[in-house]
Design an enzyme around this catalytic site. Structure first.
Site, PDB file in Angstrom:
ATOM      1  N   ASN A   7       0.812  -1.219   0.000  1.00  0.00           N
ATOM      2  CA  ASN A   7       0.000   0.000   0.000  1.00  0.00           C
ATOM      3  C   ASN A   7       0.846   1.271   0.000  1.00  0.00           C
ATOM      4  OD1 ASN A   7      -2.282  -1.516  -0.129  1.00  0.00           O
ATOM      5  ND2 ASN A   7      -2.833  -1.302   2.037  1.00  0.00           N
TER       6      ASN A   7
ATOM      7  N   ARG B 215      -7.611  -0.717  -6.262  1.00  0.00           N
ATOM      8  CA  ARG B 215      -8.176   0.398  -5.539  1.00  0.00           C
ATOM      9  C   ARG B 215      -7.319   1.663  -5.699  1.00  0.00           C
ATOM     10  NH1 ARG B 215     -12.893   1.669  -4.341  1.00  0.00           N
ATOM     11  NH2 ARG B 215     -12.746   3.420  -2.948  1.00  0.00           N
TER      12      ARG B 215
ATOM     13  N   ARG C 299     -17.079   1.668  -0.200  1.00  0.00           N
ATOM     14  CA  ARG C 299     -15.840   2.430  -0.375  1.00  0.00           C
ATOM     15  C   ARG C 299     -16.009   3.709  -1.210  1.00  0.00           C
ATOM     16  NH1 ARG C 299     -10.968  -1.942  -0.887  1.00  0.00           N
ATOM     17  NH2 ARG C 299      -9.842  -0.373   0.264  1.00  0.00           N
ATOM     18  N   PRO C 300     -16.746   4.686  -0.687  1.00  0.00           N
ATOM     19  CA  PRO C 300     -16.919   5.947  -1.408  1.00  0.00           C
ATOM     20  C   PRO C 300     -15.602   6.724  -1.522  1.00  0.00           C
ATOM     21  CG  PRO C 300     -17.794   6.126   0.821  1.00  0.00           C
ATOM     22  CD  PRO C 300     -17.392   4.694   0.626  1.00  0.00           C
ATOM     23  N   ILE C 301     -15.566   7.687  -2.452  1.00  0.00           N
ATOM     24  CA  ILE C 301     -14.347   8.510  -2.584  1.00  0.00           C
ATOM     25  C   ILE C 301     -14.670   9.996  -2.410  1.00  0.00           C
ATOM     26  CG2 ILE C 301     -13.001   6.899  -4.006  1.00  0.00           C
ATOM     27  CD1 ILE C 301     -13.868   8.688  -6.405  1.00  0.00           C
ATOM     28  N   ASP C 302     -15.757  10.259  -1.680  1.00  0.00           N
ATOM     29  CA  ASP C 302     -16.189  11.650  -1.501  1.00  0.00           C
ATOM     30  C   ASP C 302     -15.124  12.531  -0.850  1.00  0.00           C
ATOM     31  OD1 ASP C 302     -17.010   9.776   0.640  1.00  0.00           O
ATOM     32  OD2 ASP C 302     -17.529  11.630   1.691  1.00  0.00           O
ATOM     33  N   GLN C 303     -14.305  11.952   0.038  1.00  0.00           N
ATOM     34  CA  GLN C 303     -13.292  12.779   0.721  1.00  0.00           C
ATOM     35  C   GLN C 303     -12.135  13.145  -0.218  1.00  0.00           C
ATOM     36  OE1 GLN C 303     -13.929  14.029   3.886  1.00  0.00           O
ATOM     37  NE2 GLN C 303     -15.859  13.038   3.311  1.00  0.00           N
TER      38      GLN C 303
ATOM     39  N   ARG D  32      -2.561 -10.600  -5.329  1.00  0.00           N
ATOM     40  CA  ARG D  32      -2.566  -9.141  -5.441  1.00  0.00           C
ATOM     41  C   ARG D  32      -1.616  -8.516  -4.426  1.00  0.00           C
ATOM     42  NH1 ARG D  32      -7.915  -6.745  -4.090  1.00  0.00           N
ATOM     43  NH2 ARG D  32      -6.400  -5.101  -3.794  1.00  0.00           N
TER      44      ARG D  32
ATOM     45  N   ILE E 290     -14.379  -0.352  10.133  1.00  0.00           N
ATOM     46  CA  ILE E 290     -13.932   0.425   8.957  1.00  0.00           C
ATOM     47  C   ILE E 290     -14.752   0.088   7.708  1.00  0.00           C
ATOM     48  CG2 ILE E 290     -11.948   1.105   7.535  1.00  0.00           C
ATOM     49  CD1 ILE E 290     -11.384   1.742  10.427  1.00  0.00           C
TER      50      ILE E 290
HETATM   51  C1  UD1 Z   1      -6.556   1.700   2.447  1.00  0.00           C
HETATM   52  C2  UD1 Z   1      -5.845   0.410   2.144  1.00  0.00           C
HETATM   53  C3  UD1 Z   1      -6.668  -0.777   2.602  1.00  0.00           C
HETATM   54  C4  UD1 Z   1      -7.065  -0.611   4.069  1.00  0.00           C
HETATM   55  C5  UD1 Z   1      -7.700   0.740   4.324  1.00  0.00           C
HETATM   56  C6  UD1 Z   1      -7.954   1.003   5.800  1.00  0.00           C
HETATM   57  C7  UD1 Z   1      -4.553   0.968   0.176  1.00  0.00           C
HETATM   58  C8  UD1 Z   1      -4.382   0.800  -1.292  1.00  0.00           C
HETATM   59  N1  UD1 Z   1      -5.594   0.336   0.730  1.00  0.00           N
HETATM   60  O1  UD1 Z   1      -7.750   1.673   1.684  1.00  0.00           O
HETATM   61  O2  UD1 Z   1      -5.903  -1.965   2.411  1.00  0.00           O
HETATM   62  O3  UD1 Z   1      -8.007  -1.634   4.395  1.00  0.00           O
HETATM   63  O4  UD1 Z   1      -6.835   1.781   3.845  1.00  0.00           O
HETATM   64  O5  UD1 Z   1      -6.787   0.884   6.527  1.00  0.00           O
HETATM   65  O6  UD1 Z   1      -3.768   1.614   0.838  1.00  0.00           O
HETATM   66  N2  UD1 Z   1     -14.179   6.595   3.169  1.00  0.00           N
HETATM   67  C9  UD1 Z   1     -15.181   7.486   2.870  1.00  0.00           C
HETATM   68  N3  UD1 Z   1     -14.939   8.429   1.893  1.00  0.00           N
HETATM   69  C10 UD1 Z   1     -13.756   8.506   1.232  1.00  0.00           C
HETATM   70  C11 UD1 Z   1     -12.727   7.602   1.550  1.00  0.00           C
HETATM   71  C12 UD1 Z   1     -12.974   6.653   2.533  1.00  0.00           C
HETATM   72  O7  UD1 Z   1     -16.251   7.451   3.449  1.00  0.00           O
HETATM   73  O8  UD1 Z   1     -13.607   9.388   0.368  1.00  0.00           O
HETATM   74  C13 UD1 Z   1     -14.388   5.571   4.229  1.00  0.00           C
HETATM   75  C14 UD1 Z   1     -14.282   4.130   3.710  1.00  0.00           C
HETATM   76  O9  UD1 Z   1     -15.504   3.676   3.170  1.00  0.00           O
HETATM   77  C15 UD1 Z   1     -13.889   3.392   4.962  1.00  0.00           C
HETATM   78  C16 UD1 Z   1     -12.991   4.408   5.709  1.00  0.00           C
HETATM   79  O10 UD1 Z   1     -13.328   5.684   5.160  1.00  0.00           O
HETATM   80  O11 UD1 Z   1     -15.023   3.143   5.760  1.00  0.00           O
HETATM   81  C17 UD1 Z   1     -11.507   4.160   5.552  1.00  0.00           C
HETATM   82  O12 UD1 Z   1     -11.178   4.035   4.179  1.00  0.00           O
HETATM   83  P1  UD1 Z   1      -9.753   4.449   3.599  1.00  0.00           P
HETATM   84  O13 UD1 Z   1      -8.793   4.649   4.721  1.00  0.00           O
HETATM   85  O14 UD1 Z   1      -9.937   5.533   2.606  1.00  0.00           O
HETATM   86  O15 UD1 Z   1      -9.354   3.120   2.822  1.00  0.00           O
HETATM   87  P2  UD1 Z   1      -8.579   3.017   1.459  1.00  0.00           P
HETATM   88  O16 UD1 Z   1      -7.619   4.143   1.311  1.00  0.00           O
HETATM   89  O17 UD1 Z   1      -9.548   2.737   0.350  1.00  0.00           O
END
Ligand code: UD1
Length: 430
Positions: A23, A93, A122-126, A397, A327
């Site tokens: 990661n 991802r 797994r939204p990307i709104d942030q 992966r 999470i």
């Molecule tokens: C990364 C890791 C993944 C790990 C996760 C949590 C990588 C490539 N992947 O995933 O292996 O399980 O961290 O440690 O590094 N969320 C929102 N909006 C957003 C972004 C996130 O609501 O824009 C939520 C997600 O749905 C989740 C939480 O925030 O509930 C944490 O997600 P995030 O830390 O962003 O995970 P990833 O970066 O996708």
């Protein structure tokens, strides 16, 4: 179709060398294209996600030179497109890190939206909120995220959720913005510090990575660097739990013990002995493990990526354990596979209630995702008889040479491609 065949019941013993952190490496590779000079990255894990990202980087015109299995030189001076639509990129991802990197450097990027929501929505709104705060427009159209800006300008950004991906993505883009960006409620995972260190070695000005406030003063351009990726804390943790579950004795080498504290604490609680060295940790199992309770949390809490591995281990511990996933909302799918092996686990919402059993028994099962796949391998290692695991492409992966490393520790495991190879292995092992 590739499968793992495992004959369980042998304690793991010996030493294992941990690879670079997948990661961290994914974000570092994206950062490497933010300069037109050559960047050298070492200690890359040789795993599928990394190879897909390297191919995507090549497809947009960068020169990617594989020095050896774990070292690559990247020159982004020849990038001729900001559109990343490589057919496999949606499967990883972290493809979204190319958004932050390209937006920062070219003020424009179009990247295929990551799909495959195997553990939650797994939204990307942030991420989007962060880019917009820096002055970019963001649009989702035809499966692509499109973003562009006349100019990126630093801003004060408060993250509504603690997100590893959003923190890194905004950090990438803000590095080449004008002025100062402050990210509040930032994620603190070790790989955020690693990406910041790498960017700083390219001339960025990032302070506070590893705390919940990151301060970035934008710079005009970045330059070449040579950088080595940190060890993979999740791969290390997976081997530590494999040692515990099989009542083994394993020295896990090339790790940063500080990054493993949440994992070590749980192993001690369930009765294992731990020896800590400068860059290694030894896990010594016990005949019967104790029950415990754990809730996944952002770092420095217990990692969600280590949740399936502890559940498998607790499935054969004494008494009742409770594991809460805070999470991702859909990360207990593999429990149905464990039930087929005789585990006694009830899932209620985001909580698994685990009644330890004396013995798991081998079965034909399927890996639903990367970390659950690795955990099911641990289940196979402790189960009586043969276990066959399908869909091991997920495991590849993120784990380099998984079966090879396990075999070196005494595990009876083989990767097979056909029924015939499976039979040959079974006859050999008996
Ligand atoms: C990364 C890791 C993944 C790990 C996760 C949590 C990588 C490539 N992947 O995933 O292996 O399980 O961290 O440690 O590094 N969320 C929102 N909006 C957003 C972004 C996130 O609501 O824009 C939520 C997600 O749905 C989740 C939480 O925030 O509930 C944490 O997600 P995030 O830390 O962003 O995970 P990833 O970066 O996708």
């Amino acid at each position: 179709m590739e499968q793992y065949i495992i004959k369980g019941g042998t304690p793991l013993n010996g030493e294992v060398e941990i690879s670079g952190a997948k990661n961290a490496a994914l974000a570092i590779l994206a950062a490497a294209i933010m300069t037109d000079e050559t960047v050298t990255i070492d200690n890359l894990p040789d795993v599928r996600d990394i190879n897909v990202l390297l191919k995507a980087i090549e497809e947009i015109g960068a020169v990617v030179n594989r020095v050896d299995r774990h070292c690559v030189k990247i020159n982004g001076g020849t990038i001729n497109s900001v559109v990343v639509d490589y057919e496999h990129i949606k499967k990883i991802r972290a493809s979204y890190y190319l958004l932050g990197a390209l937006l920062g450097r070219f003020k424009k990027a179009e990247v295929a939206l990551p799909g495959g929501c195997e553990i939650g929505t797994r939204p990307i709104d942030q991420h989007i909120k962060g880019f917009k705060a820096l002055g970019a427009d963001v649009l989702i159209e035809h499966g692509m995220i499109k973003t562009n800006a006349d100019e990126l300008e630093g801003n004060h950004i408060y993250m509504d959720v603690v997100s590893v991906g959003a923190t890194i993505n905004v950090m990438l883009a803000a590095t080449l913005a004008t002025g100062k960006t402050i990210i509040e409620n930032a994620a603190k995972e070790p790989h955020i510090v690693d990406v910041a260190n790498m960017l700083n070695s390219m001339g960025a000005n990032i302070k506070g990575a590893g705390t919940d406030v990151i301060r970035i003063r934008g710079v005009e351009k970045l330059h070449k660097t040579e950088y080595s990726v940190i060890p993979d804390q999740i791969e290390a943790g997976t081997f530590m739990f494999a040692a515990a579950a099989t009542n083994g004795n394993v020295l896990v080498k090339n790790v940063i013990p500080k990054h493993l504290e949440a994992i070590t604490a749980k192993l001690l609680e369930i009765g294992c002995a731990i020896e800590e060295y400068d860059d290694a940790v030894r896990v010594i199992g016990v005949e019967k493990l104790n029950n415990t309770q754990v809730k996944t949390l952002p770092y420095p809490g217990y990692p969600t990526d280590m949740q399936p591995q502890i559940v498998v281990t607790l499935a054969i511990a004494t008494g009742t354990s409770i594991v809460t996933e805070s999470i991702f909302e859909n990360r207990f799918k593999y429990v149905a596979e464990l039930a087929r092996m005789g585990a006694n686990i009830k899932v209620e919402g985001n909580t698994a209630i685990i009644d330890g059993v004396n013995q798991l028994t081998g079965a034909q099962i399927s890996a639903p995702d990367l970390r659950a796949g690795a955990a099911l391998v641990i289940a196979g290692l402790v189960a009586k008889g043969f276990t066959t695991i399908d869909d091991i492409k997920y495991i590849h992966r993120g784990y380099e040479n998984f079966e090879v490393k396990l075999r070196a520790l005494g595990a009876n495991i083989e990767k097979v491609n056909s029924e015939k190879e499976a039979m040959t292995f079974k006859l050999k092992i008996g």
